[in-house]
Scaffold this motif. Structure first.
Motif, PDB file in Angstrom:
ATOM      1  N   LEU A  80       0.581  -1.158   0.342  1.00  0.00           N
ATOM      2  CA  LEU A  80      -0.049   0.061   0.089  1.00  0.00           C
ATOM      3  C   LEU A  80       1.055   1.129   0.079  1.00  0.00           C
ATOM      4  O   LEU A  80       0.560   2.037  -0.895  1.00  0.00           O
ATOM      5  CB  LEU A  80      -1.012  -0.323   0.543  1.00  0.00           C
ATOM      6  CG  LEU A  80      -1.985  -0.985   1.170  1.00  0.00           C
ATOM      7  CD1 LEU A  80      -2.847  -0.833   2.793  1.00  0.00           C
ATOM      8  CD2 LEU A  80      -3.121  -0.948   0.540  1.00  0.00           C
ATOM      9  N   ALA A  81       1.904   1.349   0.292  1.00  0.00           N
ATOM     10  CA  ALA A  81       2.931   2.762   0.765  1.00  0.00           C
ATOM     11  C   ALA A  81       3.505   2.898  -0.341  1.00  0.00           C
ATOM     12  O   ALA A  81       3.123   2.023  -1.590  1.00  0.00           O
ATOM     13  CB  ALA A  81       4.563   1.580   1.635  1.00  0.00           C
ATOM     14  N   GLU A  82       3.347   4.252  -0.130  1.00  0.00           N
ATOM     15  CA  GLU A  82       3.929   5.272  -1.279  1.00  0.00           C
ATOM     16  C   GLU A  82       5.437   4.507  -2.329  1.00  0.00           C
ATOM     17  O   GLU A  82       6.338   4.162  -1.289  1.00  0.00           O
ATOM     18  CB  GLU A  82       4.009   6.347  -1.762  1.00  0.00           C
ATOM     19  CG  GLU A  82       2.517   7.172  -1.208  1.00  0.00           C
ATOM     20  CD  GLU A  82       1.539   7.711  -2.355  1.00  0.00           C
ATOM     21  OE1 GLU A  82       2.599   6.740  -3.723  1.00  0.00           O
ATOM     22  OE2 GLU A  82       0.892   8.082  -2.397  1.00  0.00           O
ATOM     23  N   GLU A  83       5.434   4.517  -3.334  1.00  0.00           N
ATOM     24  CA  GLU A  83       7.558   4.562  -3.511  1.00  0.00           C
ATOM     25  C   GLU A  83       8.206   4.952  -3.037  1.00  0.00           C
ATOM     26  O   GLU A  83       9.320   4.438  -3.062  1.00  0.00           O
ATOM     27  CB  GLU A  83       7.629   3.833  -4.881  1.00  0.00           C
ATOM     28  CG  GLU A  83       6.271   2.474  -5.900  1.00  0.00           C
ATOM     29  CD  GLU A  83       6.513   3.200  -6.813  1.00  0.00           C
ATOM     30  OE1 GLU A  83       7.375   3.534  -7.865  1.00  0.00           O
ATOM     31  OE2 GLU A  83       5.639   2.521  -7.966  1.00  0.00           O
ATOM     32  N   GLU A  84       7.880   6.097  -2.396  1.00  0.00           N
ATOM     33  CA  GLU A  84       8.809   7.574  -2.371  1.00  0.00           C
ATOM     34  C   GLU A  84       8.228   7.955  -0.612  1.00  0.00           C
ATOM     35  O   GLU A  84       7.510   8.548  -0.630  1.00  0.00           O
ATOM     36  CB  GLU A  84       9.537   7.869  -3.392  1.00  0.00           C
ATOM     37  CG  GLU A  84      11.014   7.638  -4.599  1.00  0.00           C
ATOM     38  CD  GLU A  84      10.622   9.109  -5.838  1.00  0.00           C
ATOM     39  OE1 GLU A  84      10.477   9.482  -4.830  1.00  0.00           O
ATOM     40  OE2 GLU A  84      11.400   8.748  -6.264  1.00  0.00           O
ATOM     41  N   THR A  85       8.793   8.164   0.269  1.00  0.00           N
ATOM     42  CA  THR A  85       9.000   8.274   1.014  1.00  0.00           C
ATOM     43  C   THR A  85      10.166   9.641   1.555  1.00  0.00           C
ATOM     44  O   THR A  85      10.767   9.493   1.544  1.00  0.00           O
ATOM     45  CB  THR A  85       8.966   8.046   2.360  1.00  0.00           C
ATOM     46  OG1 THR A  85       7.987   6.357   2.339  1.00  0.00           O
ATOM     47  CG2 THR A  85       8.751   8.560   4.011  1.00  0.00           C
ATOM     48  N   PRO A  86       8.972  10.955   1.561  1.00  0.00           N
ATOM     49  CA  PRO A  86       9.850  11.742   2.212  1.00  0.00           C
ATOM     50  C   PRO A  86      10.572  12.059   3.433  1.00  0.00           C
ATOM     51  O   PRO A  86      10.313  11.533   3.842  1.00  0.00           O
ATOM     52  CB  PRO A  86       8.613  13.125   1.793  1.00  0.00           C
ATOM     53  CG  PRO A  86       7.430  13.039   1.755  1.00  0.00           C
ATOM     54  CD  PRO A  86       7.542  11.156   2.218  1.00  0.00           C
ATOM     55  N   SER A  95      -6.917  10.257   6.524  1.00  0.00           N
ATOM     56  CA  SER A  95      -6.340  10.943   4.327  1.00  0.00           C
ATOM     57  C   SER A  95      -5.138   8.981   4.092  1.00  0.00           C
ATOM     58  O   SER A  95      -5.132   9.428   2.360  1.00  0.00           O
ATOM     59  CB  SER A  95      -5.235  11.832   4.925  1.00  0.00           C
ATOM     60  OG  SER A  95      -3.825  11.463   6.020  1.00  0.00           O
ATOM     61  N   GLY A  96      -5.106   8.100   5.025  1.00  0.00           N
ATOM     62  CA  GLY A  96      -4.217   7.091   4.063  1.00  0.00           C
ATOM     63  C   GLY A  96      -5.099   5.923   3.443  1.00  0.00           C
ATOM     64  O   GLY A  96      -6.325   6.479   3.238  1.00  0.00           O
ATOM     65  N   GLU A  97      -4.315   5.157   2.962  1.00  0.00           N
ATOM     66  CA  GLU A  97      -5.304   4.197   2.193  1.00  0.00           C
ATOM     67  C   GLU A  97      -6.469   3.765   2.951  1.00  0.00           C
ATOM     68  O   GLU A  97      -6.031   3.013   3.558  1.00  0.00           O
ATOM     69  CB  GLU A  97      -4.222   3.309   1.952  1.00  0.00           C
ATOM     70  CG  GLU A  97      -3.049   3.950   0.666  1.00  0.00           C
ATOM     71  CD  GLU A  97      -2.894   4.427  -0.028  1.00  0.00           C
ATOM     72  OE1 GLU A  97      -4.559   4.559  -0.389  1.00  0.00           O
ATOM     73  OE2 GLU A  97      -2.137   4.678  -0.190  1.00  0.00           O
ATOM     74  N   ARG A  98      -7.936   3.199   2.412  1.00  0.00           N
ATOM     75  CA  ARG A  98      -8.691   3.276   3.701  1.00  0.00           C
ATOM     76  C   ARG A  98      -9.302   1.249   3.473  1.00  0.00           C
ATOM     77  O   ARG A  98      -8.589   1.248   1.886  1.00  0.00           O
ATOM     78  CB  ARG A  98      -9.881   3.879   3.695  1.00  0.00           C
ATOM     79  CG  ARG A  98     -10.525   3.386   4.514  1.00  0.00           C
ATOM     80  CD  ARG A  98     -11.761   4.521   4.230  1.00  0.00           C
ATOM     81  NE  ARG A  98     -13.416   4.323   2.789  1.00  0.00           N
ATOM     82  CZ  ARG A  98     -13.956   4.948   2.965  1.00  0.00           C
ATOM     83  NH1 ARG A  98     -14.677   5.499   3.799  1.00  0.00           N
ATOM     84  NH2 ARG A  98     -14.786   4.874   2.032  1.00  0.00           N
TER      85      ARG A  98
END
Length: 201
Positions: A80-86, A95-98
């Motif tokens: 589920l996580a984004e490919e790049e993490t700031p 606000s995340g993936e539900r």
């Protein structure tokens, strides 16, 4: 069902999330040399379902994603996580993936950290009467759940702990466990995974 609403009132961008999940599942499967059929068998799913998920046309439930993550030997957040993490990221409420569970429990991914110290945090809404049975996570996994509101019974069957706001429970999460809401409840779940085999810490 997985949803990716930016906020409770925003329309979900399911297509973007479905494509991302499909791409990540495909990458993990091929990296491990697994066929579609082999992954489907390991996850207890049909080849058709896995194929649809990989093509970005699936809308998998929380239970389906847990099955796939366990079969692939990766944390759920890896799917589920984004490919790049700031380096710094504000995380608005819900606000995340539900993720919607068949039991009625809803979880939002708050944070997922990759290897070697892998962890995931979820905001959970657990309506009164919900009895969510969770399969065992990866071997060596642990979970800490903090009750934010309401009243919950949480833990492996026969060892559930009753929680009220401010209470937390730790348990080994590599065995089946459950979340039972005695009242409408919210909670923060933190899942900690062991480092992958061969990783030095």
């Amino acid at each position: 069902m997985v949803d990716s609403s930016g906020s409770p009132g925003d329309p979900p961008d399911l297509d973007v999330l479905a494509r991302r999940v499909g791409r990540v599942v495909h990458l993990h499967r091929t990296a491990q040399g697994l066929s579609l059929g082999a992954l489907a068998r390991a996850a207890g799913l049909s080849t058709t379902i896995v194929s649809r998920i990989e093509s970005g046309h699936g809308n998998p439930s929380m239970e389906t994603l847990w099955r796939l993550s366990r079969a692939l030997g990766v944390p759920l957040g890896a799917l589920l996580a984004e490919e790049e993490t700031p380096s710094v990221r504000r995380i608005d409420a819900r606000s995340g993936e539900r993720m919607l569970a068949d039991s009625g429990m809803t979880g939002w991914l708050v944070h997922a950290k990759s290897a070697p110290h892998r962890s995931e945090a979820y905001w959970c809404d657990v309506p009164r009467g919900t009895d969510q049975a969770s399969v065992a996570h990866l071997p060596g996994s642990e979970e800490v759940l903090l009750c934010l509101s309401g009243r919950l019974l949480v833990g492996p069957p026969g060892e559930e702990q009753e929680l009220v706001p401010g209470d937390a429970v730790w348990f080994a999460a590599d065995v089946p466990h459950r979340y039972h809401a005695l009242e409408d409840s919210t909670a923060l779940s933190w899942v900690l995974y062991p480092p992958p085999a061969g990783t030095t810490t």
